[in-house]
Design an enzyme around this catalytic site. Structure first.
Site, PDB file in Angstrom:
ATOM      1  N   HIS A  77     -11.019   2.424   9.622  1.00  0.00           N
ATOM      2  CA  HIS A  77     -10.187   1.487   8.864  1.00  0.00           C
ATOM      3  C   HIS A  77      -9.013   2.318   8.346  1.00  0.00           C
ATOM      4  CE1 HIS A  77     -13.190  -1.878   8.588  1.00  0.00           C
ATOM      5  NE2 HIS A  77     -13.791  -0.933   9.274  1.00  0.00           N
ATOM      6  N   VAL A  95      13.227  -9.407   1.268  1.00  0.00           N
ATOM      7  CA  VAL A  95      14.345  -8.625   1.801  1.00  0.00           C
ATOM      8  C   VAL A  95      14.785  -9.239   3.123  1.00  0.00           C
ATOM      9  CG1 VAL A  95      15.022  -6.383   2.767  1.00  0.00           C
ATOM     10  CG2 VAL A  95      13.682  -6.493   0.646  1.00  0.00           C
ATOM     11  N   HIS A 118      -5.879  -4.401  11.437  1.00  0.00           N
ATOM     12  CA  HIS A 118      -5.433  -3.011  11.414  1.00  0.00           C
ATOM     13  C   HIS A 118      -4.217  -2.791  12.313  1.00  0.00           C
ATOM     14  CE1 HIS A 118      -9.854  -1.838  10.305  1.00  0.00           C
ATOM     15  NE2 HIS A 118      -9.201  -2.341   9.284  1.00  0.00           N
ATOM     16  N   THR A 155       0.832  -1.209   0.000  1.00  0.00           N
ATOM     17  CA  THR A 155       0.000   0.000   0.000  1.00  0.00           C
ATOM     18  C   THR A 155       0.866   1.258   0.000  1.00  0.00           C
ATOM     19  OG1 THR A 155      -1.499  -1.292   1.372  1.00  0.00           O
ATOM     20  CG2 THR A 155      -1.981   1.066   1.177  1.00  0.00           C
TER      21      THR A 155
HETATM   22  C1  LIG Z   1      -7.674  -8.773   5.161  1.00  0.00           C
HETATM   23  C2  LIG Z   1      -7.542  -7.299   5.398  1.00  0.00           C
HETATM   24  C3  LIG Z   1      -8.677  -6.499   5.306  1.00  0.00           C
HETATM   25  C4  LIG Z   1      -8.563  -5.126   5.519  1.00  0.00           C
HETATM   26  N1  LIG Z   1      -9.656  -4.329   5.269  1.00  0.00           N
HETATM   27  C5  LIG Z   1      -9.501  -2.990   5.260  1.00  0.00           C
HETATM   28  C6  LIG Z   1     -10.550  -2.157   4.811  1.00  0.00           C
HETATM   29  O1  LIG Z   1     -11.613  -2.606   4.393  1.00  0.00           O
HETATM   30  N2  LIG Z   1     -10.333  -0.814   4.843  1.00  0.00           N
HETATM   31  C7  LIG Z   1      -9.171  -0.265   5.297  1.00  0.00           C
HETATM   32  O2  LIG Z   1      -9.068   0.968   5.341  1.00  0.00           O
HETATM   33  N3  LIG Z   1      -8.149  -1.040   5.707  1.00  0.00           N
HETATM   34  C8  LIG Z   1      -8.281  -2.385   5.674  1.00  0.00           C
HETATM   35  N4  LIG Z   1      -7.232  -3.187   6.024  1.00  0.00           N
HETATM   36  C9  LIG Z   1      -5.988  -2.547   6.513  1.00  0.00           C
HETATM   37  C10 LIG Z   1      -5.123  -1.928   5.420  1.00  0.00           C
HETATM   38  O3  LIG Z   1      -5.312  -2.567   4.185  1.00  0.00           O
HETATM   39  C11 LIG Z   1      -3.655  -2.026   5.849  1.00  0.00           C
HETATM   40  O4  LIG Z   1      -3.501  -1.487   7.132  1.00  0.00           O
HETATM   41  C12 LIG Z   1      -2.727  -1.250   4.914  1.00  0.00           C
HETATM   42  O5  LIG Z   1      -2.961  -1.661   3.598  1.00  0.00           O
HETATM   43  C13 LIG Z   1      -1.269  -1.505   5.320  1.00  0.00           C
HETATM   44  O6  LIG Z   1      -0.408  -0.876   4.420  1.00  0.00           O
HETATM   45  P1  LIG Z   1       1.178  -1.009   4.588  1.00  0.00           P
HETATM   46  O7  LIG Z   1       1.783  -0.271   3.467  1.00  0.00           O
HETATM   47  O8  LIG Z   1       1.528  -0.629   5.972  1.00  0.00           O
HETATM   48  O9  LIG Z   1       1.467  -2.554   4.467  1.00  0.00           O
HETATM   49  P2  LIG Z   1       1.124  -3.582   3.302  1.00  0.00           P
HETATM   50  O10 LIG Z   1       0.124  -3.007   2.366  1.00  0.00           O
HETATM   51  O11 LIG Z   1       0.799  -4.864   3.947  1.00  0.00           O
HETATM   52  O12 LIG Z   1       2.474  -3.668   2.479  1.00  0.00           O
HETATM   53  C14 LIG Z   1       3.628  -4.332   2.938  1.00  0.00           C
HETATM   54  C15 LIG Z   1       4.273  -4.980   1.731  1.00  0.00           C
HETATM   55  O13 LIG Z   1       5.585  -5.374   2.070  1.00  0.00           O
HETATM   56  C16 LIG Z   1       5.816  -6.673   1.574  1.00  0.00           C
HETATM   57  N5  LIG Z   1       6.849  -7.285   2.417  1.00  0.00           N
HETATM   58  C17 LIG Z   1       6.760  -7.634   3.706  1.00  0.00           C
HETATM   59  N6  LIG Z   1       7.907  -8.180   4.117  1.00  0.00           N
HETATM   60  C18 LIG Z   1       8.744  -8.164   3.068  1.00  0.00           C
HETATM   61  C19 LIG Z   1      10.090  -8.581   2.862  1.00  0.00           C
HETATM   62  N7  LIG Z   1      10.809  -9.132   3.832  1.00  0.00           N
HETATM   63  N8  LIG Z   1      10.634  -8.405   1.640  1.00  0.00           N
HETATM   64  C20 LIG Z   1       9.929  -7.840   0.628  1.00  0.00           C
HETATM   65  N9  LIG Z   1       8.660  -7.432   0.765  1.00  0.00           N
HETATM   66  C21 LIG Z   1       8.081  -7.584   1.977  1.00  0.00           C
HETATM   67  C22 LIG Z   1       4.478  -7.363   1.701  1.00  0.00           C
HETATM   68  O14 LIG Z   1       4.386  -8.513   0.905  1.00  0.00           O
HETATM   69  C23 LIG Z   1       3.539  -6.251   1.290  1.00  0.00           C
HETATM   70  O15 LIG Z   1       3.339  -6.223  -0.100  1.00  0.00           O
HETATM   71  C24 LIG Z   1      -7.309  -4.563   5.857  1.00  0.00           C
HETATM   72  C25 LIG Z   1      -6.177  -5.369   5.959  1.00  0.00           C
HETATM   73  C26 LIG Z   1      -6.277  -6.725   5.715  1.00  0.00           C
HETATM   74  C27 LIG Z   1      -5.038  -7.580   5.820  1.00  0.00           C
END
Ligand SMILES: Cc1cc2nc3c(=O)[nH]c(=O)nc-3n(C[C@H](O)[C@H](O)[C@H](O)COP(=O)(O)OP(=O)(O)OC[C@H]3O[C@@H](n4cnc5c(N)ncnc54)[C@H](O)[C@@H]3O)c2cc1C
Length: 600
Positions: A584, A250, A541, A37
């Site tokens: 959310h 990574v 979350h 994200t």
């Molecule tokens: C099932 C589910 C339903 C949800 N529903 C909602 C909703 O309806 N509305 C809402 O607002 N929020 C929702 N959320 C929450 C929201 O989607 C997340 O909080 C947000 O997308 C997190 O973003 P991020 O960038 O922090 O992490 P992420 O989007 O999880 O991105 C992290 C990325 O890093 C990658 N990664 C991790 N470790 C490594 C590594 N060692 N090497 C390389 N790549 C790696 C992962 O594969 C992933 O692609 C939901 C979450 C989930 C899981």
């Protein structure tokens, strides 16, 4: 003899520099760890600035995956090959997206905002420059809001127009409303009104109290999911400035110390197809691996609490004891009710392959279909709307104990006590999910169900995420500590009880036939406590494991999202959120990532 020592040092130095030059190529100005994200927002903006960018993502590209693209298939990618499936000791693993797009590829599409008070509270926690006004600007910049049509307004009973000035109109993420509503959706706002919960037509203005129909991250031209990969990656995918390495985990950020002892990231190592690789970084490493993986990778890199690192044989490069602490998650318990057979929600699509095919054909021809929906009906209640007299007096006693707490989360707890007294901060969320969602018992596939999630928004529980092995492919140990604080138990019980009131209130009750969960046998306080403790899950979350703030107040990154003690490592994902909000969180994550570009 005297020259031998320096000579050896020189030779070793030459070999070392050559080793770095050969093994750490190619090089990029920015290396983004995690193409989820937040990571893809940064990739898009940096490439547009003309920087050379590498994104390393552990999972595959899922741009052709129906379970990702079709909005009504939300939930179908849980436990799939693009879910990290973290074991947290519960019946259901903790999901997290493992694909380009990250969790935005598998989430439930709901888009809403925290309350203004919750964001402005960061300032009282010692964070500067992250107030409501600046974050809302950054959020609006990523949004294109498509207001509900007349038909949608009618279906959901929205009798006032949405104030479109609360949203952005030129951003990458498309927000829209479904053209389909179930009978439960149609009854939602009126049911809550009869329980004295007012409809809130403009929950995006900084006050989200009440029942509302939220937009979802859906493209209104073809009803597909609008998410980080489709919105931010696609437009720059062919740029010569961008390199994507997917299916690559990574394992370490490679650092060197400067003369002042401050860390500089010089490279990133990753594992692909069982082989170790490394790349050199010329400017910055951007950590965007999410609230579970970001602290994990930092610890693998020798950045963390030295006591923990020592246990797993990892040399401490930077002692930073706050990493991996302060894990916070909303929690939920699901209540399930059998509804009459005239109700058409996603259950028949999940239970009956021929209905699934029919609906898929309608969806593909752009006719109104069951597959064009998501859980849009929600309600946010304050403490006073939720708790009865007995609960209020029990809470008053528990609050006295919080005032006596002198531990590391004291300033956050005091803020949460202020939230409890505020009539513009909500404590519990209710979601009308749209399909049978109980992992403990299978459904009767000839029936249709209403599932109501009761979710606690301001948990006092704090968990931790740390390495459990020096093997970078082993998952970290996640201790969410759900319901470990008595105030959380009190709110979770009260919210679960409230789902019974919602379901048996007209007009919703007109379609409800039987309470499956909790079930008629759940009546006493002890029964409710047993129920919530057995059925508790995180609401997906997770936040806070590398929070923004000063080190002596638990911070891991400074106000510019730079890792304390390092020159060029920034963290831009959900792990920097210091304190939970009643929403959310994807909108907040996108906003943080977008704002991070000021500092990258
Ligand atoms: C099932 C589910 C339903 C949800 N529903 C909602 C909703 O309806 N509305 C809402 O607002 N929020 C929702 N959320 C929450 C929201 O989607 C997340 O909080 C947000 O997308 C997190 O973003 P991020 O960038 O922090 O992490 P992420 O989007 O999880 O991105 C992290 C990325 O890093 C990658 N990664 C991790 N470790 C490594 C590594 N060692 N090497 C390389 N790549 C790696 C992962 O594969 C992933 O692609 C939901 C979450 C989930 C899981």
């Amino acid at each position: 003899m005297k020259v031998i020592g320096p000579l050896i040092a020189l030779l070793v130095g030459i070999v070392y520099v050559r080793y770095r030059a050969t093994s750490m190529t190619p090089s990029f100005e920015y290396v983004i760890v995690g193409g989820g994200t937040s990571g893809l927002v940064a990739a898009n903006r940096l490439v547009q600035r003309g920087a050379s960018v590498l994104v390393i993502e552990a999972g595959p590209d899922s741009d052709r995956e129906d379970g990702v693209n079709i909005s009504g298939m939300y939930g179908s990618m849980l436990n799939s090959h693009i879910d990290w499936k973290y074991d947290v000791g519960l019946k259901q693993p903790m999901p997290r997206g493992r694909t380009l797009g990250g969790s935005s590829a598998i989430n439930f599409l709901l888009w809403n905002r925290p309350a203004e008070v919750e964001i402005n509270a960061w300032n009282d926690l010692g964070v500067n420059g992250w107030d409501w006004d600046s974050l809302i600007e950054a959020m609006k910049e990523v949004e294109t809001f498509n207001p509900p049509s007349e038909i949608t307004n009618k279906l959901f009973g929205l009798d006032e127009p949405v104030d479109t000035s609360n949203y952005g109109h030129n951003g990458e993420i498309q927000l829209s409303y479904p053209r389909y509503a179930t009978k439960m959706d149609e009854a939602w706002l009126e049911t809550l009104r009869r329980l004295h919960i007012a409809s809130n037509v403009n929950p995006a203005d900084g006050n989200n109290v009440g029942a509302n129909v939220s937009p979802i991250t859906m493209n209104p031209s073809n009803f597909t999911r609008s998410y980080s990969a489709s919105a931010f990656l696609k437009p720059v995918r062919d740029s010569s400035k961008l390199t994507i390495i997917d299916n690559a985990t990574v394992s370490r950020v490679v650092t060197e110390k400067d003369s002042r002892g401050i860390l500089n990231a010089v490279g990133v190592e990753y594992i692909r197809n069982g082989k170790k690789h490394s790349v050199a970084v010329l400017n910055k490493v951007v950590m965007a691996a999410g609230a579970i993986s970001t602290p994990h990778i930092l610890e693998l890199s020798g950045i963390g609490d030295e006591e923990i690192l020592k246990k797993y044989g990892i040399e401490t490069i930077l002692h930073q004891p706050n990493i991996g602490k302060n894990f916070q998650d909303h929690t939920y318990v699901a209540s399930v009710f059998e509804v009459d057979s005239s109700v058409r929600n996603l259950d028949p699509v999940h239970f009956n392959p021929s209905i699934a095919l029919e609906e898929l054909a309608k969806y593909r021809s752009q006719s109104v279909s069951l597959l064009e929906q998501a859980n849009v009906c929600v309600a946010y209640l304050t403490k006073d709307q939720l708790l009865d007299k007995e609960d209020q007096s029990e809470l008053a006693e528990l609050i006295k104990e919080v005032y006596l707490y002198e531990g590391e989360y004291k300033d956050q707890y005091l803020k949460q006590l202020e939230f409890l007294e505020s009539d513009s901060v909500t404590q519990s969320e209710f979601i009308n999910v749209g399909f049978f969602a109980d992992v403990f018992n299978p459904p009767d596939v000839n029936k249709t169900y209403l599932t109501l999630l009761a979710a606690n928004q301001h948990p006092f529980a704090r968990g931790e995420v740390h390495i459990r092995s020096s093997n970078p492919l082993a998952h970290p140990r996640i201790q969410p500590n759900y319901l470990s604080h008595p105030i959380d138990v009190l709110f979770q019980k009260a919210a679960s009880k409230y789902t019974r009131r919602i379901a048996w209130q007209q007009p919703l009750s007109a379609v409800v036939e039987r309470e499956v969960i909790p079930g008629a046998h759940v009546q006493s306080e002890d029964d409710w406590e047993d129920l919530v403790k057995k059925r508790i899950f995180g609401e997906y979350h997770g936040i806070g494991t590398a929070r923004i703030g000063k080190v002596d107040r638990g911070g891991v990154v400074d106000d510019k999202l730079r890792l304390h003690g390092a020159n060029n490592i920034h963290i831009i994902d959900a792990s920097v959120i210091p304190l939970h909000v009643s929403a959310h969180i994807q909108s907040l994550v996108y906003a943080i990532a977008n704002k991070s570009l000021l500092y990258l």
